[in-house]
Design an enzyme around this catalytic site. Structure first.
Site, PDB file in Angstrom:
ATOM      1  N   LYS A   1       1.134  -6.744  -7.244  1.00  0.00           N
ATOM      2  CA  LYS A   1       1.355  -6.445  -8.665  1.00  0.00           C
ATOM      3  C   LYS A   1       1.767  -7.746  -9.378  1.00  0.00           C
ATOM      4  CE  LYS A   1       1.024  -2.405  -6.650  1.00  0.00           C
ATOM      5  NZ  LYS A   1       2.118  -1.513  -6.343  1.00  0.00           N
TER       6      LYS A   1
ATOM      7  N   ARG B   1      -1.633  10.934 -12.245  1.00  0.00           N
ATOM      8  CA  ARG B   1      -0.246  10.846 -11.810  1.00  0.00           C
ATOM      9  C   ARG B   1       0.411  12.136 -12.297  1.00  0.00           C
ATOM     10  NH1 ARG B   1      -0.232   8.505  -7.644  1.00  0.00           N
ATOM     11  NH2 ARG B   1       0.150   6.303  -7.362  1.00  0.00           N
TER      12      ARG B   1
ATOM     13  N   TYR C   1      -0.037 -19.776  14.265  1.00  0.00           N
ATOM     14  CA  TYR C   1       0.570 -18.464  14.529  1.00  0.00           C
ATOM     15  C   TYR C   1       2.030 -18.448  14.096  1.00  0.00           C
ATOM     16  CZ  TYR C   1       1.526 -14.004  16.656  1.00  0.00           C
ATOM     17  OH  TYR C   1       1.872 -12.692  16.825  1.00  0.00           O
TER      18      TYR C   1
ATOM     19  N   PHE D   1       8.729   6.804  -5.950  1.00  0.00           N
ATOM     20  CA  PHE D   1       7.379   6.257  -5.847  1.00  0.00           C
ATOM     21  C   PHE D   1       6.791   6.801  -4.551  1.00  0.00           C
ATOM     22  CE2 PHE D   1       4.090   3.259  -4.658  1.00  0.00           C
ATOM     23  CZ  PHE D   1       3.322   3.304  -5.813  1.00  0.00           C
ATOM     24  N   THR D   2       5.487   7.060  -4.563  1.00  0.00           N
ATOM     25  CA  THR D   2       4.836   7.789  -3.466  1.00  0.00           C
ATOM     26  C   THR D   2       5.161   7.216  -2.077  1.00  0.00           C
ATOM     27  OG1 THR D   2       2.879   6.446  -3.893  1.00  0.00           O
ATOM     28  CG2 THR D   2       2.910   8.642  -4.854  1.00  0.00           C
TER      29      THR D   2
ATOM     30  N   ASP E   1      13.315  -2.147  -5.844  1.00  0.00           N
ATOM     31  CA  ASP E   1      11.866  -2.232  -5.680  1.00  0.00           C
ATOM     32  C   ASP E   1      11.416  -3.233  -6.742  1.00  0.00           C
ATOM     33  OD1 ASP E   1       9.124  -2.032  -5.773  1.00  0.00           O
ATOM     34  OD2 ASP E   1       9.082   0.129  -5.437  1.00  0.00           O
TER      35      ASP E   1
ATOM     36  N   PHE F   1      -3.266  12.754  -2.995  1.00  0.00           N
ATOM     37  CA  PHE F   1      -4.040  12.307  -4.157  1.00  0.00           C
ATOM     38  C   PHE F   1      -5.135  11.316  -3.793  1.00  0.00           C
ATOM     39  CE2 PHE F   1      -1.995   8.162  -4.441  1.00  0.00           C
ATOM     40  CZ  PHE F   1      -0.794   8.385  -3.793  1.00  0.00           C
TER      41      PHE F   1
HETATM   42  C1  LIG Z   1       2.447  -0.502  -5.313  1.00  0.00           C
HETATM   43  C2  LIG Z   1       3.844  -0.138  -5.229  1.00  0.00           C
HETATM   44  C3  LIG Z   1       4.493  -0.018  -4.000  1.00  0.00           C
HETATM   45  C4  LIG Z   1       3.779  -0.116  -2.670  1.00  0.00           C
HETATM   46  O1  LIG Z   1       3.202  -1.347  -2.487  1.00  0.00           O
HETATM   47  P1  LIG Z   1       1.812  -1.532  -1.681  1.00  0.00           P
HETATM   48  O2  LIG Z   1       1.589  -3.005  -1.756  1.00  0.00           O
HETATM   49  O3  LIG Z   1       0.772  -0.748  -2.406  1.00  0.00           O
HETATM   50  O4  LIG Z   1       2.019  -1.054  -0.307  1.00  0.00           O
HETATM   51  C5  LIG Z   1       5.838   0.282  -4.017  1.00  0.00           C
HETATM   52  N1  LIG Z   1       6.504   0.451  -5.157  1.00  0.00           N
HETATM   53  C6  LIG Z   1       5.912   0.342  -6.361  1.00  0.00           C
HETATM   54  C7  LIG Z   1       6.707   0.544  -7.603  1.00  0.00           C
HETATM   55  C8  LIG Z   1       4.560   0.066  -6.435  1.00  0.00           C
HETATM   56  O5  LIG Z   1       3.974  -0.013  -7.625  1.00  0.00           O
END
Ligand SMILES: *Cc1c(COP(=O)(O)O)cnc(C)c1O
Length: 459
Positions: free
Chosen positions: A260, A384, A74, A126-127, A217, A451
């Site tokens: 990613k 998009r 843990y 970004f969303t 980011d 979306f």
């Molecule tokens: C995917 C993504 C996020 C969010 O990450 P999650 O792992 O999907 O929560 C934030 N910023 C960018 C540029 C992304 O591509």
């Protein structure tokens, strides 16, 4: 002219996962059942899945071996310390808090830095990032250069911040109401477009003078580092790993989706240099994610991500990753298909406004094109455009983004050149038949991030 020499994937395949192509009649039926939203298709009904590069990468044998070395304690798992080492070594930040994925990090960051009434400038939204900023009481402002909104501009760094726009905003609202500038590497919504080292440095300098933090980011920062190496004068002799670290050194912290660049199926982290902010983040992660040494991940997941970070900065890997995107893009350009230029890092973006000029934006040209592509070849892409952009929270009308795109996103190390050929051939054929197509009508609209779950009918 020297003869063209191809690169090849720097791996060989040891395990395969069979995929199947449904008949055209079955695909037509499946698309209607999914309300013309590719997010609502069953994965089993998809042949080539280019919905996203998020969490869809193939892990290496080295990562899978690491999964067996999960320390599921843990507290204080050894895999946490491996991950912390990998982040310090390759990204250079002092402190790291693991989170279940990128939005977990965005949530914590927004809660500790943003006060109601604050303003957060960023190089295109970004969303999930913007939503967390808004839920914390902030207002997002797009300060990306104008070229980013023009799919035909071939500016090599369309992710750059427009310093003039940033300055005007800060002058207007006051630096004390700008907790940080939110800088994204290889800007997803602009078409996977990078930001230059010079621009990042200029943002850093400006913000230092105003006492404003810079938060990166870093989700696709390795890809951004590769673009700096091949596009920005003075960097071609430096390794991607070196460039990445230098780039990150121009920020005070980052949010990261490990799904990613970092080659894992789940995971993320928040990194900060400031001791006090780190302390706050470590307090808050316990509330929303888990203890600060696992943050919503299993020990084995942290190990896979630590190893994925190491692999992600290897030159062979990143050259082949972006090379595959280029291969797909080149073929589409040769066929005359309108795509966002220059070719970006993780995806090809079809320009649906030019693809279907007969469909008005509020009849969802990009949503339509993604549906047509699936029916034609079983390839799954995503919208998009106006659906992703959501509604204006004050007026309630759609946001009408300049870019109305369909994203063909390439998972890392998953598909071959033959899959790319099937994809561009299908898009090229749809382009030949583009005149016959009509748009869609939205029949169900969720309140948040519509979306993902909206449903449509053919007009
Ligand atoms: C995917 C993504 C996020 C969010 O990450 P999650 O792992 O999907 O929560 C934030 N910023 C960018 C540029 C992304 O591509």
């Amino acid at each position: 002219m020297p003869r063209h020499r191809s690169w090849a994937e720097p791996f060989r395949i040891k395990v395969v996962e069979p995929i199947h192509l449904l008949s055209r009649a079955e695909r037509t039926e499946a698309m209607a059942r999914a309300g013309y939203n590719t997010f609502l298709l069953r994965s089993d009904d998809v042949f080539i899945d280019l919905l996203t590069d998020s969490g869809t990468s193939a892990m290496s044998d080295y990562q899978w071996a690491g999964m067996m070395l999960g320390d599921e304690a843990y507290a204080g798992s050894r895999n946490f310390y491996h991950l912390e080492d990998a982040v310090r070594t390759h990204y250079g930040y002092r402190h790291m808090v693991p989170t279940h994925q990128g939005r977990g990090a965005e949530h914590i960051l927004s809660q500790i830095l943003i006060k109601p009434g604050d303003h957060v400038p960023g190089n295109m939204y970004f969303t999930t990032t913007r939503l967390h900023q808004e839920l914390a009481g902030g207002t997002f402002h797009d300060v990306i250069i104008d070229e980013a909104h023009d799919p035909t501009s071939t500016h090599p760094f369309k992710g750059n911040v427009d310093l003039g726009k940033l300055e005007r905003l800060v002058d207007e609202v006051g630096a004390e109401h700008v907790p940080y500038v939110s800088v994204a590497a290889t800007v997803n919504m602009a078409g996977g477009q990078p930001i230059s080292m010079a621009n990042m440095r200029a943002v850093r300098e400006y913000c230092r003078g105003k006492g404003i933090r810079v938060i990166l980011d870093a989700t696709r920062a390795v890809e951004n580092a590769y673009f700096i190496k091949v596009r920005e004068p003075g960097w071609s002799d430096r390794s991607v790993a070196e460039i990445l670290k230098e780039f990150c050194s121009l920020s005070d912290g980052c949010t990261m989706s490990g799904k990613k660049d970092a080659l894992v199926n789940i995971g993320g982290w928040l990194a900060l240099n400031d001791d006090d902010l780190f302390d706050e983040a470590r307090n808050l992660v316990v509330v929303y994610e888990g203890l600060h040494t696992y943050g919503g991940m299993a020990g084995r997941d942290m190990e896979a991500m630590a190893r994925g970070i190491e692999e992600s900065v290897q030159e062979d890997h990143i050259r082949a990753r972006i090379g595959q995107v280029e291969y797909l893009g080149r073929h589409l350009i040769d066929e005359g298909v309108p795509i966002v230029l220059p070719i970006g890092g993780h995806a090809i973006f079809l320009d649906a406004k030019r693809f279907y000029p007969q469909i008005p934006q509020d009849e969802f040209p990009a949503q339509t094109l993604a549906a047509e592509l699936y029916v034609d070849s079983g390839v799954r892409a995503m919208e998009r455009g106006i659906v992703s952009a959501g509604r204006n929270s004050t007026t309630g009308d759609h946001n009408y983004p300049k870019l109305e795109l369909v994203r063909l996103t390439l998972p890392r190390r998953v598909y071959t050149q033959a899959h790319m050929d099937v994809t561009w051939e299908s898009v090229a054929e749809l382009y030949e038949k583009r005149d016959q197509v009509r748009g869609l009508r939205m029949v169900y609209e969720p309140k948040y991030l519509r979306f993902f779950q909206a449903r449509f009918e053919r007009l």
